[in-house]
Design a protein around this motif. Structure first.
Motif, PDB file in Angstrom:
ATOM      1  N   LYS A   1      10.785  -3.075  17.408  1.00 42.02           N
ATOM      2  CA  LYS A   1       9.853  -1.871  17.761  1.00 42.02           C
ATOM      3  C   LYS A   1       8.869  -2.264  16.975  1.00 42.02           C
ATOM      4  CE  LYS A   1      12.857   1.486  19.351  1.00 42.02           C
ATOM      5  NZ  LYS A   1      13.511   3.031  19.407  1.00 42.02           N
ATOM      6  N   PRO A   2       7.354  -1.907  17.274  1.00 45.43           N
ATOM      7  CA  PRO A   2       6.291  -2.021  16.296  1.00 45.43           C
ATOM      8  C   PRO A   2       6.450  -1.015  15.091  1.00 45.43           C
ATOM      9  CG  PRO A   2       5.719  -1.973  18.877  1.00 45.43           C
ATOM     10  CD  PRO A   2       7.325  -1.730  18.583  1.00 45.43           C
ATOM     11  N   LEU A   3       5.933  -1.256  13.994  1.00 47.02           N
ATOM     12  CA  LEU A   3       5.955  -0.394  12.926  1.00 47.02           C
ATOM     13  C   LEU A   3       5.271   0.972  13.219  1.00 47.02           C
ATOM     14  CD1 LEU A   3       6.005  -0.171   9.894  1.00 47.02           C
ATOM     15  CD2 LEU A   3       3.377  -0.765   9.847  1.00 47.02           C
ATOM     16  N   ARG A  60      -5.673  -0.259  -2.405  1.00 48.95           N
ATOM     17  CA  ARG A  60      -4.258   0.370  -2.036  1.00 48.95           C
ATOM     18  C   ARG A  60      -4.629   1.934  -2.371  1.00 48.95           C
ATOM     19  NH1 ARG A  60      -0.092  -3.589  -4.641  1.00 48.95           N
ATOM     20  NH2 ARG A  60      -0.691  -5.363  -3.732  1.00 48.95           N
ATOM     21  N   SER A  61      -4.204   2.663  -1.228  1.00 45.20           N
ATOM     22  CA  SER A  61      -4.294   4.183  -0.916  1.00 45.20           C
ATOM     23  C   SER A  61      -3.642   4.635   0.266  1.00 45.20           C
ATOM     24  CB  SER A  61      -5.614   4.493  -1.129  1.00 45.20           C
ATOM     25  OG  SER A  61      -6.337   4.221   0.431  1.00 45.20           O
ATOM     26  N   PHE A  62      -3.593   5.873   0.214  1.00 47.88           N
ATOM     27  CA  PHE A  62      -2.808   6.644   1.447  1.00 47.88           C
ATOM     28  C   PHE A  62      -3.871   6.346   2.505  1.00 47.88           C
ATOM     29  CE2 PHE A  62      -0.751  10.476  -0.974  1.00 47.88           C
ATOM     30  CZ  PHE A  62       0.419   9.602  -1.143  1.00 47.88           C
ATOM     31  N   GLU A  63      -5.290   6.222   2.428  1.00 42.24           N
ATOM     32  CA  GLU A  63      -6.235   6.008   3.501  1.00 42.24           C
ATOM     33  C   GLU A  63      -5.935   4.713   3.901  1.00 42.24           C
ATOM     34  OE1 GLU A  63      -6.706   7.554   0.494  1.00 42.24           O
ATOM     35  OE2 GLU A  63      -7.428   9.394   1.068  1.00 42.24           O
ATOM     36  N   MET A  64      -5.621   3.561   3.148  1.00 42.14           N
ATOM     37  CA  MET A  64      -5.622   2.406   3.751  1.00 42.14           C
ATOM     38  C   MET A  64      -4.281   2.259   4.611  1.00 42.14           C
ATOM     39  SD  MET A  64      -4.737  -1.256   1.408  1.00 42.14           S
ATOM     40  CE  MET A  64      -2.644  -0.727   1.474  1.00 42.14           C
ATOM     41  N   ILE A  65      -3.099   2.720   4.076  1.00 46.54           N
ATOM     42  CA  ILE A  65      -2.136   2.738   5.012  1.00 46.54           C
ATOM     43  C   ILE A  65      -2.314   3.681   6.328  1.00 46.54           C
ATOM     44  CG2 ILE A  65       0.482   3.711   5.199  1.00 46.54           C
ATOM     45  CD1 ILE A  65       0.071   1.358   3.288  1.00 46.54           C
ATOM     46  N   ILE A  66      -2.907   4.835   6.169  1.00 45.60           N
ATOM     47  CA  ILE A  66      -3.304   5.627   7.434  1.00 45.60           C
ATOM     48  C   ILE A  66      -4.045   4.735   8.302  1.00 45.60           C
ATOM     49  CG2 ILE A  66      -4.770   7.616   8.139  1.00 45.60           C
ATOM     50  CD1 ILE A  66      -3.481   8.956   5.293  1.00 45.60           C
ATOM     51  N   GLY A  67      -4.914   3.952   7.841  1.00 47.70           N
ATOM     52  CA  GLY A  67      -5.823   3.545   8.578  1.00 47.70           C
ATOM     53  C   GLY A  67      -5.328   2.323   9.566  1.00 47.70           C
ATOM     54  N   ILE A  68      -4.079   1.376   8.550  1.00 53.09           N
ATOM     55  CA  ILE A  68      -3.491   0.421   9.325  1.00 53.09           C
ATOM     56  C   ILE A  68      -2.836   0.682  10.433  1.00 53.09           C
ATOM     57  CG2 ILE A  68      -1.612  -1.273   9.111  1.00 53.09           C
ATOM     58  CD1 ILE A  68      -2.760  -1.743   6.045  1.00 53.09           C
TER      59      ILE A  68
END
Length: 101
Positions: A1-3, A60-68
Motif C-alpha cells: 500500500k502507498p504511504l 526537516r519539520s512537521f511541515e515538510m512531512i505534511i507536504g510530502i
C-alpha cells in the motif's frame, strides 16, 4: 500500500497516538492526517494530481512531512529539494523535472 494509505489506516486505528516527534513537539496521527488532507485539497485546487510533480523545498519539520504526504494524497509525486542547494541548481531541477508547482 502507498504511504498515505498506511497513514490513514493508522489514523483510524490509533488517532491519538504520536505520529511525529520533532524536538519537544509531537503530532498525533489524527493531526497529521487532517493536515495532510488539507494540503492535498489545496494542491488539487492548484492542479496537482496523478502524474504531476510538486517540488518541496523545506528544512526537516512537521511541515515538510505534511507536504510530502499531502502531495501523495493529491496523487502527485514529490521532488525533494534541500533549501541549501544553490539557486541555479534549484532552477535547473525545477525546469528539468517538469514540476507543476
Amino acid at each position: 500500500k502507498p504511504l498515505h494509505e498506511l497513514l490513514e489506516e493508522q489514523a483510524m486505528k490509533t488517532p491519538d497516538q504520536t505520529a511525529l516527534v520533532f524536538g519537544a513537539q509531537r503530532m498525533t496521527y489524527r493531526e497529521l492526517n487532517e493536515k495532510a488532507n488539507q494540503t492535498a485539497r489545496l494542491l488539487r485546487e492548484k492542479g496537482i494530481g496523478r502524474g504531476s510533480i510538486a517540488a518541496i523545498i523545506a528544512d526537516r519539520s512537521f511541515e515538510m512531512i505534511i507536504g510530502i504526504i499531502g502531495i501523495l494524497k493529491a496523487g502527485g509525486a514529490y521532488l525533494p529539494i534541500d533549501p541549501e542547494t544553490p539557486r541555479d541548481r534549484i532552477d535547473y531541477m525545477l525546469k528539468n523535472s517538469g514540476a507543476a508547482l
